[in-house]
Design a protein around this motif. Sequence first.
Motif, PDB file in Angstrom:
ATOM      1  N   GLN A 193       0.739  -1.266  -0.024  1.00 16.81           N
ATOM      2  CA  GLN A 193       0.084  -0.066   0.098  1.00 16.81           C
ATOM      3  C   GLN A 193       1.061   1.192  -0.001  1.00 16.81           C
ATOM      4  O   GLN A 193       1.991   1.277   0.704  1.00 16.81           O
ATOM      5  CB  GLN A 193      -0.921  -0.185   1.124  1.00 16.81           C
ATOM      6  CG  GLN A 193      -1.887   1.207   1.183  1.00 16.81           C
ATOM      7  CD  GLN A 193      -2.997   1.234   2.475  1.00 16.81           C
ATOM      8  OE1 GLN A 193      -2.533   0.944   3.601  1.00 16.81           O
ATOM      9  NE2 GLN A 193      -4.172   1.026   2.114  1.00 16.81           N
ATOM     10  N   GLY A 194       0.433   2.364  -0.584  1.00 16.56           N
ATOM     11  CA  GLY A 194       1.020   3.458  -0.460  1.00 16.56           C
ATOM     12  C   GLY A 194       0.144   4.763  -0.615  1.00 16.56           C
ATOM     13  O   GLY A 194      -1.032   4.617  -0.839  1.00 16.56           O
ATOM     14  N   PHE A 195       0.697   5.737  -0.047  1.00 18.37           N
ATOM     15  CA  PHE A 195       0.039   6.974   0.090  1.00 18.37           C
ATOM     16  C   PHE A 195       0.762   8.331  -0.338  1.00 18.37           C
ATOM     17  O   PHE A 195       2.013   8.151   0.012  1.00 18.37           O
ATOM     18  CB  PHE A 195      -0.478   7.245   1.660  1.00 18.37           C
ATOM     19  CG  PHE A 195      -1.132   8.429   1.949  1.00 18.37           C
ATOM     20  CD1 PHE A 195      -2.554   8.509   1.713  1.00 18.37           C
ATOM     21  CD2 PHE A 195      -0.234   9.300   2.503  1.00 18.37           C
ATOM     22  CE1 PHE A 195      -3.074   9.712   2.072  1.00 18.37           C
ATOM     23  CE2 PHE A 195      -0.986  10.554   2.937  1.00 18.37           C
ATOM     24  CZ  PHE A 195      -2.294  10.674   2.682  1.00 18.37           C
ATOM     25  N   ASP A 196       0.204   9.263  -0.897  1.00 14.76           N
ATOM     26  CA  ASP A 196       0.781  10.619  -1.114  1.00 14.76           C
ATOM     27  C   ASP A 196      -0.144  11.613  -0.814  1.00 14.76           C
ATOM     28  O   ASP A 196      -1.295  11.461  -1.007  1.00 14.76           O
ATOM     29  CB  ASP A 196       1.427  10.620  -2.322  1.00 14.76           C
ATOM     30  CG  ASP A 196       2.512  11.714  -2.576  1.00 14.76           C
ATOM     31  OD1 ASP A 196       3.266  12.072  -1.562  1.00 14.76           O
ATOM     32  OD2 ASP A 196       2.599  12.281  -3.488  1.00 14.76           O
ATOM     33  N   ALA A 197       0.689  12.784  -0.325  1.00 13.97           N
ATOM     34  CA  ALA A 197      -0.459  13.956  -0.173  1.00 13.97           C
ATOM     35  C   ALA A 197       0.339  15.243  -0.541  1.00 13.97           C
ATOM     36  O   ALA A 197       1.543  15.169  -0.161  1.00 13.97           O
ATOM     37  CB  ALA A 197      -1.236  14.273   1.055  1.00 13.97           C
ATOM     38  N   HIS A 198      -0.242  16.319  -1.303  1.00 14.80           N
ATOM     39  CA  HIS A 198       0.500  17.333  -1.645  1.00 14.80           C
ATOM     40  C   HIS A 198      -0.400  18.451  -1.453  1.00 14.80           C
ATOM     41  O   HIS A 198      -1.644  18.651  -1.730  1.00 14.80           O
ATOM     42  CB  HIS A 198       1.142  17.408  -2.926  1.00 14.80           C
ATOM     43  CG  HIS A 198       2.260  16.530  -3.077  1.00 14.80           C
ATOM     44  ND1 HIS A 198       3.588  17.043  -2.904  1.00 14.80           N
ATOM     45  CD2 HIS A 198       2.361  15.250  -3.528  1.00 14.80           C
ATOM     46  CE1 HIS A 198       4.369  16.046  -3.122  1.00 14.80           C
ATOM     47  NE2 HIS A 198       3.912  14.889  -3.543  1.00 14.80           N
ATOM     48  N   ARG A 199       0.205  19.719  -1.233  1.00 12.92           N
ATOM     49  CA  ARG A 199      -0.557  21.103  -1.150  1.00 12.92           C
ATOM     50  C   ARG A 199      -0.616  21.446  -2.674  1.00 12.92           C
ATOM     51  O   ARG A 199       0.313  21.254  -3.442  1.00 12.92           O
ATOM     52  CB  ARG A 199       0.122  22.107  -0.395  1.00 12.92           C
ATOM     53  CG  ARG A 199      -0.264  23.393  -0.418  1.00 12.92           C
ATOM     54  CD  ARG A 199       0.753  24.167   0.621  1.00 12.92           C
ATOM     55  NE  ARG A 199       1.215  23.810   1.903  1.00 12.92           N
ATOM     56  CZ  ARG A 199       0.439  23.574   3.055  1.00 12.92           C
ATOM     57  NH1 ARG A 199      -0.700  24.169   3.076  1.00 12.92           N
ATOM     58  NH2 ARG A 199       0.809  23.087   3.968  1.00 12.92           N
ATOM     59  N   PHE A 200      -1.671  22.139  -3.008  1.00 16.68           N
ATOM     60  CA  PHE A 200      -1.984  22.943  -4.398  1.00 16.68           C
ATOM     61  C   PHE A 200      -0.868  23.822  -4.307  1.00 16.68           C
ATOM     62  O   PHE A 200      -0.644  24.695  -3.055  1.00 16.68           O
ATOM     63  CB  PHE A 200      -3.321  23.228  -4.782  1.00 16.68           C
ATOM     64  CG  PHE A 200      -4.349  22.158  -5.090  1.00 16.68           C
ATOM     65  CD1 PHE A 200      -3.978  21.348  -6.234  1.00 16.68           C
ATOM     66  CD2 PHE A 200      -5.216  21.533  -4.257  1.00 16.68           C
ATOM     67  CE1 PHE A 200      -4.710  20.278  -6.751  1.00 16.68           C
ATOM     68  CE2 PHE A 200      -6.089  20.606  -4.760  1.00 16.68           C
ATOM     69  CZ  PHE A 200      -5.716  19.898  -5.865  1.00 16.68           C
ATOM     70  N   LEU A 221       6.633  -0.459  -4.278  1.00 15.19           N
ATOM     71  CA  LEU A 221       7.951  -1.025  -3.789  1.00 15.19           C
ATOM     72  C   LEU A 221       7.780  -1.587  -2.349  1.00 15.19           C
ATOM     73  O   LEU A 221       8.412  -2.301  -1.988  1.00 15.19           O
ATOM     74  CB  LEU A 221       8.803   0.604  -3.485  1.00 15.19           C
ATOM     75  CG  LEU A 221       9.213   1.179  -4.647  1.00 15.19           C
ATOM     76  CD1 LEU A 221       9.722   2.665  -4.401  1.00 15.19           C
ATOM     77  CD2 LEU A 221      10.415   0.212  -5.150  1.00 15.19           C
ATOM     78  N   SER A 222       6.632  -1.308  -1.675  1.00 10.95           N
ATOM     79  CA  SER A 222       6.186  -1.759  -0.495  1.00 10.95           C
ATOM     80  C   SER A 222       5.702  -3.033  -0.515  1.00 10.95           C
ATOM     81  O   SER A 222       6.481  -4.182   0.068  1.00 10.95           O
ATOM     82  CB  SER A 222       4.818  -1.042  -0.014  1.00 10.95           C
ATOM     83  OG  SER A 222       4.450  -1.619   1.398  1.00 10.95           O
ATOM     84  N   ALA A 223       5.244  -3.626  -1.747  1.00  9.18           N
ATOM     85  CA  ALA A 223       4.699  -5.011  -1.954  1.00  9.18           C
ATOM     86  C   ALA A 223       5.969  -5.756  -2.348  1.00  9.18           C
ATOM     87  O   ALA A 223       6.382  -6.945  -2.025  1.00  9.18           O
ATOM     88  CB  ALA A 223       4.021  -5.139  -3.261  1.00  9.18           C
ATOM     89  N   ALA A 224       7.062  -5.033  -2.883  1.00 13.04           N
ATOM     90  CA  ALA A 224       8.229  -5.825  -3.429  1.00 13.04           C
ATOM     91  C   ALA A 224       9.154  -5.824  -2.453  1.00 13.04           C
ATOM     92  O   ALA A 224      10.328  -6.375  -2.287  1.00 13.04           O
ATOM     93  CB  ALA A 224       8.961  -5.013  -4.510  1.00 13.04           C
ATOM     94  N   LEU A 236      11.123  -3.275  -1.196  1.00 15.23           N
ATOM     95  CA  LEU A 236      12.117  -2.487  -1.700  1.00 15.23           C
ATOM     96  C   LEU A 236      12.198  -0.931  -1.173  1.00 15.23           C
ATOM     97  O   LEU A 236      12.781  -0.112  -1.981  1.00 15.23           O
ATOM     98  CB  LEU A 236      12.198  -2.786  -3.112  1.00 15.23           C
ATOM     99  CG  LEU A 236      12.543  -3.886  -3.747  1.00 15.23           C
ATOM    100  CD1 LEU A 236      12.404  -4.055  -5.300  1.00 15.23           C
ATOM    101  CD2 LEU A 236      14.062  -4.407  -3.321  1.00 15.23           C
ATOM    102  N   GLY A 237      11.589  -1.045  -0.037  1.00 18.07           N
ATOM    103  CA  GLY A 237      11.653   0.763   0.565  1.00 18.07           C
ATOM    104  C   GLY A 237      10.475   1.313   0.085  1.00 18.07           C
ATOM    105  O   GLY A 237       9.425   0.820   0.043  1.00 18.07           O
ATOM    106  N   ASP A 238      10.668   2.543  -0.046  1.00 15.58           N
ATOM    107  CA  ASP A 238       9.612   3.657  -0.681  1.00 15.58           C
ATOM    108  C   ASP A 238      10.354   4.441  -1.722  1.00 15.58           C
ATOM    109  O   ASP A 238      11.485   4.561  -1.978  1.00 15.58           O
ATOM    110  CB  ASP A 238       9.174   4.098   0.603  1.00 15.58           C
ATOM    111  CG  ASP A 238      10.357   4.987   1.410  1.00 15.58           C
ATOM    112  OD1 ASP A 238      11.134   5.663   0.922  1.00 15.58           O
ATOM    113  OD2 ASP A 238       9.958   4.986   2.610  1.00 15.58           O
ATOM    114  N   ILE A 239       9.242   5.474  -2.111  1.00 16.03           N
ATOM    115  CA  ILE A 239       9.733   6.267  -3.134  1.00 16.03           C
ATOM    116  C   ILE A 239      11.191   7.255  -2.748  1.00 16.03           C
ATOM    117  O   ILE A 239      11.932   7.496  -3.199  1.00 16.03           O
ATOM    118  CB  ILE A 239       8.708   7.371  -3.389  1.00 16.03           C
ATOM    119  CG1 ILE A 239       8.973   8.321  -4.797  1.00 16.03           C
ATOM    120  CG2 ILE A 239       8.226   8.228  -2.268  1.00 16.03           C
ATOM    121  CD1 ILE A 239       7.664   9.015  -5.337  1.00 16.03           C
TER     122      ILE A 239
END
Length: 167
Positions: A11-18, A59-62, A64-67
């Motif tokens: 599973q992955g998550f990301d969030a950014h400000r406009f 990367l989580s499933a593999a 192999l770390g994260d972004i």
Amino acid sequence: MAGIGRMNIGQGFDAHRFAPDGSGRELWVAGLKWDGQGEGIEGDSDGDVAAHALIDALLSAARLGDIGTLFGVGSDSAGAGQHGLPMLEHTVAHLRAHGVEPSSASVVVIGNRPKIGKRRAEAEAALSRAVGCPVSVTATTTDRMGFTGSGEGIAAIANALVGFRPR
């Protein structure tokens, strides 16, 4: 997927400000440029939350770390200035070099804009090409709650299933 053994999910998550009005940032989400949908997303790269969440899920499933492990963090990182699709393609090449093959993935974009529904098929096709497996794209809002609901930013959650080639 002949020759694939064990399967893992990540599973992955990301969030950014406009970005602020007048910044000139382009809006990129799910591998697509969204003209006429307001300012883009702040970040060292294009800020494509869907692509970034998908990278983390793969990367989580593999295992192999994260972004950040793969591309680094900050304005001088390997991911700085890049768009999400080339980052996804690089991630998949990294997985394959480690005997891991993407099998299926999904991404949920959370925010008021852009309106994903009208370009869902295009987004799914772009992400699926980059990852090399089917990727579904859905979207939701938070009914005006929190930073995504107020229009301050955008987020995405992704899941990915990968298989490991026997060694």
